[in-house]
Design a protein around this motif. Structure first.
Motif, mmCIF file in Angstrom:
data_model
loop_
_atom_site.group_PDB
_atom_site.id
_atom_site.type_symbol
_atom_site.label_atom_id
_atom_site.label_comp_id
_atom_site.label_asym_id
_atom_site.label_seq_id
_atom_site.Cartn_x
_atom_site.Cartn_y
_atom_site.Cartn_z
ATOM 1 N N ARG A 72 0.846 -1.202 0.000
ATOM 2 C CA ARG A 72 0.000 0.000 0.000
ATOM 3 C C ARG A 72 0.880 1.250 0.000
ATOM 4 O O ARG A 72 1.868 1.334 0.746
ATOM 5 C CB ARG A 72 -0.923 0.019 1.220
ATOM 6 C CG ARG A 72 -1.942 -1.140 1.248
ATOM 7 C CD ARG A 72 -3.026 -0.932 0.232
ATOM 8 N NE ARG A 72 -4.023 -1.998 0.216
ATOM 9 C CZ ARG A 72 -5.176 -1.959 0.888
ATOM 10 N NH1 ARG A 72 -5.475 -0.920 1.647
ATOM 11 N NH2 ARG A 72 -6.032 -2.959 0.789
ATOM 12 N N VAL A 116 -7.113 2.665 -4.238
ATOM 13 C CA VAL A 116 -7.903 2.048 -3.166
ATOM 14 C C VAL A 116 -8.871 3.063 -2.581
ATOM 15 O O VAL A 116 -10.054 2.789 -2.355
ATOM 16 C CB VAL A 116 -6.995 1.496 -2.053
ATOM 17 C CG1 VAL A 116 -7.825 0.970 -0.880
ATOM 18 C CG2 VAL A 116 -6.086 0.397 -2.603
ATOM 19 N N SER A 117 -8.353 4.277 -2.325
ATOM 20 C CA SER A 117 -9.186 5.325 -1.738
ATOM 21 C C SER A 117 -8.582 6.676 -2.082
ATOM 22 O O SER A 117 -7.362 6.804 -2.251
ATOM 23 C CB SER A 117 -9.268 5.157 -0.215
ATOM 24 O OG SER A 117 -10.053 6.181 0.366
ATOM 25 N N ILE A 118 -9.456 7.667 -2.182
ATOM 26 C CA ILE A 118 -8.997 9.021 -2.476
ATOM 27 C C ILE A 118 -9.855 10.017 -1.701
ATOM 28 O O ILE A 118 -11.078 9.857 -1.591
ATOM 29 C CB ILE A 118 -9.047 9.309 -4.001
ATOM 30 C CG1 ILE A 118 -8.422 10.671 -4.301
ATOM 31 C CG2 ILE A 118 -10.457 9.187 -4.545
ATOM 32 C CD1 ILE A 118 -8.171 10.889 -5.789
ATOM 33 N N ASN A 119 -9.200 10.999 -1.098
ATOM 34 C CA ASN A 119 -9.892 12.049 -0.358
ATOM 35 C C ASN A 119 -9.371 13.380 -0.885
ATOM 36 O O ASN A 119 -8.308 13.854 -0.476
ATOM 37 C CB ASN A 119 -9.635 11.910 1.145
ATOM 38 C CG ASN A 119 -10.480 12.862 1.980
ATOM 39 O OD1 ASN A 119 -10.785 13.979 1.565
ATOM 40 N ND2 ASN A 119 -10.855 12.420 3.170
ATOM 41 N N ALA A 122 -4.378 10.128 -1.048
ATOM 42 C CA ALA A 122 -4.813 8.987 -1.854
ATOM 43 C C ALA A 122 -4.060 7.757 -1.400
ATOM 44 O O ALA A 122 -2.900 7.830 -0.955
ATOM 45 C CB ALA A 122 -4.566 9.244 -3.338
ATOM 46 N N PHE A 169 -7.062 8.749 8.007
ATOM 47 C CA PHE A 169 -7.299 8.301 6.633
ATOM 48 C C PHE A 169 -6.891 6.835 6.476
ATOM 49 O O PHE A 169 -7.612 6.030 5.870
ATOM 50 C CB PHE A 169 -6.518 9.194 5.672
ATOM 51 C CG PHE A 169 -6.563 8.760 4.239
ATOM 52 C CD1 PHE A 169 -7.723 8.888 3.486
ATOM 53 C CD2 PHE A 169 -5.442 8.210 3.627
ATOM 54 C CE1 PHE A 169 -7.766 8.481 2.150
ATOM 55 C CE2 PHE A 169 -5.467 7.800 2.299
ATOM 56 C CZ PHE A 169 -6.639 7.933 1.564
ATOM 57 N N ASN A 224 -9.316 3.194 6.130
ATOM 58 C CA ASN A 224 -9.163 2.240 5.028
ATOM 59 C C ASN A 224 -8.548 0.913 5.487
ATOM 60 O O ASN A 224 -8.111 0.114 4.668
ATOM 61 C CB ASN A 224 -8.295 2.859 3.932
ATOM 62 C CG ASN A 224 -9.038 3.936 3.145
ATOM 63 O OD1 ASN A 224 -9.851 3.627 2.282
ATOM 64 N ND2 ASN A 224 -8.759 5.198 3.465
#
Length: 519
Positions: free
Chosen positions: A62, A97-100, A106, A228, A232
């Motif tokens: 990750r 995987v994820s984004i803010n 990210a 964050f 996740n």
């Protein structure tokens, strides 16, 4: 005047604590997990970069970067995200995987076989003016070097720049750290590191200063990053321990040893004085006792001597008296003579067997020995065994913690250096140690145990891939002897020397544990 200067310096040290200078070894160790994040496109046959930024590993697969670094890939699904590590040639692709976007964070996941050494995130709020380091891939450096597309996709060490913290402040709807460690386009998403190589923030943007370079820069703080990651489900390494240099740690350890030695010397002096006082008292008591025994023996000898003289007189009179009753005189002579002889022998025996002056020393020594035997059998006075099941507790004040170590360590120790009945420790230069060179992690650990002080220590060296390859090669040349092998400890101690010789002078992390035998 000199006393005033010394006092002022001491107070100044309390008011303005010494800042930990960034250790190049720790920064280099963290840089192993920093990657170039490249947004790539294709025109049918050729692959070309659209933009690039920086990211860093929080697990082996990750990666954290800025949301704006991967913006093009978000809006255009024909673009892909490539991950170029700082070492090796294992370039891989990654998925989002994820984004803010509000926090400019990210999270990416590597989709290929690439595995990265994760960085540790600092859970401690660094003070203003602390030295920090930005690590990343600034585009202006690429342009200055004349790098082309092939160079961008080739592993290269990231650029490191130093500066200082200037404060924390909210900006653009998220909490940021203001600092002076220079960054440029391409640095976005890279880590801002403290003196121990731990992540303080994610570099995001610089202050606008017109046409000149920005002098102040902003990083998304861990106040935003940690939640964050937790949201996740990322099991990131987080350490809230203060960052300490090994020099400071060594100085503190020397002071601790000196204090302990001074305490031992004072205790020994106190014990010696107590022993002297006890011996003097026993000496006086023994002298009085021996003197009394001598006087009693001499008095008894005198009484027996008088008795012998009296009985002898009676016997003499019986022998020389008139011969009226011969039988009576003979009986009187025998009884009186026998009593005189016995009394004389008893008197001489009491005189020659009376206690001498040397009896005083014997009594004192015997009394002191009895006192030592009583002390040795007093509960709490027996020195605990050096073998058995040990429970070791981390001593944070004596350790340099850069990761997230275990708070306790437990193992079985035998006098011959065998741990848990299967792992032999080597003995060399008066020290027990075992070197561990794993195949799945780019780190070497050296475990050391001191049975006398019951201190267990782990020194961890975070090495580059090339250094790990060399170290693994050296480790592969020997097979540790089994615990029941003759001379196993000394043999392993010699074998491990080849690996230890390849390690840097100082470890990146030092964990010190205090051990006790489990009841």
């Amino acid at each position: 005047m000199l006393r005033f200067i010394i006092l002022f310096a001491a107070l100044a040290g309390l008011a303005f604590p010494t800042q930990v200078i960034a250790d190049p070894a720790d920064v280099n160790a963290a840089a192993r997990g920093v990657v170039r994040v490249v947004i790539i496109g294709t025109d049918g046959t050729a692959v070309f970069p659209v933009s690039h930024g920086t990211g860093f590993a929080v697990t082996s697969t990750r990666i954290v970067t800025n949301a704006h670094v991967i913006r093009d890939a978000v809006v255009d699904d024909t673009l892909q995200i490539a991950i170029v590590p700082s070492e090796g040639d294992e370039t891989a692709f990654a998925r989002i995987v994820s984004i803010n976007t509000k926090k400019d964070l990210a999270l990416l996941e590597v989709t290929g076989p690439l595995r990265l050494p994760p960085l540790t995130i600092s859970g401690d709020t660094a003070s203003d003016s602390a030295e920090v380091t930005s690590v990343g891939y600034p585009m202006n450096v690429d342009r200055a070097q004349g790098l082309d597309i092939e160079d961008i996709f080739r592993s290269q060490p990231p650029v490191k720049s130093r500066g200082f913290l200037s404060g924390r402040r909210p900006s653009r709807q998220f909490d940021t750290i203001l600092h002076t460690a220079p960054i440029a386009r391409g640095n976005s998403g890279g880590p801002l590191l403290d003196g121990c190589g731990r992540v303080l923030g994610v570099n995001s943007f610089g202050a606008d200063s017109g046409n000149s370079d920005a002098e102040f820069f902003f990083a998304v703080s861990t106040k935003e990053l940690i939640p964050f990651l937790k949201a996740n489900g990322v099991p990131a390494r987080i350490s809230a321990e203060p960052c300490r240099s090994l020099n400071d740690l060594d100085d503190a350890e020397r002071e601790r040893i000196e204090r302990e030695q001074a305490s031992v010397r004072a205790e020994m002096a106190e014990r010696t004085e107590a022993q002297r006082i006890k011996r003097d008292r026993m000496q006086l008591e023994a002298e009085m006792e021996v003197q009394e025994d001598r006087e009693n023996a001499m008095a008894i000898a005198a009484v027996l001597l008088l008795l012998a003289a009296g009985a002898g007189t009676i016997a003499w009179q019986a022998k020389t008296g008139a011969a009226n009753d011969v039988t009576a005189r003979e009986r009187k002579l025998i009884i009186a003579g026998s009593l005189s002889v016995l009394a004389l022998v008893g008197s001489l025996a009491m005189w020659f067997t009376r206690p001498g002056i040397d009896a005083i020393d014997r009594k004192v020594n015997a009394a002191m020995a009895d006192a030592e035997d009583i002390t040795a059998t007093t509960p709490g006075s027996i020195t605990s065994s050096n073998s058995g099941t040990l429970v070791c507790t981390l001593q944070a004040d004596r350790s340099r913690i850069t990761g997230t170590p275990d708070g306790t360590v437990e193992f079985d120790w035998a006098e011959d250096g065998c741990v848990n009945t299967r792992t032999q420790y080597g003995f060399n230069a008066g020290s027990w140690s075992r070197v561990f060179v794993p195949n799945q992690e780019d780190a070497v650990s050296v475990n050391l145990y001191n049975p006398d002080t019951k201190t267990f220590r782990t020194d961890r060296y975070l090495l580059s891939r090339n250094a790990m390859s060399t170290t693994r090669e050296a480790r592969g040349k020997y097979t540790p002897p089994k615990c029941d092998t003759d001379g196993a400890a000394s043999k392993l101690g010699d074998m491990q020397g080849a690996v230890i010789a390849l390690l840097p002078d100082a470890p990146n992390e030092r964990l010190v544990y205090s051990c006790a035998v489990r009841d």
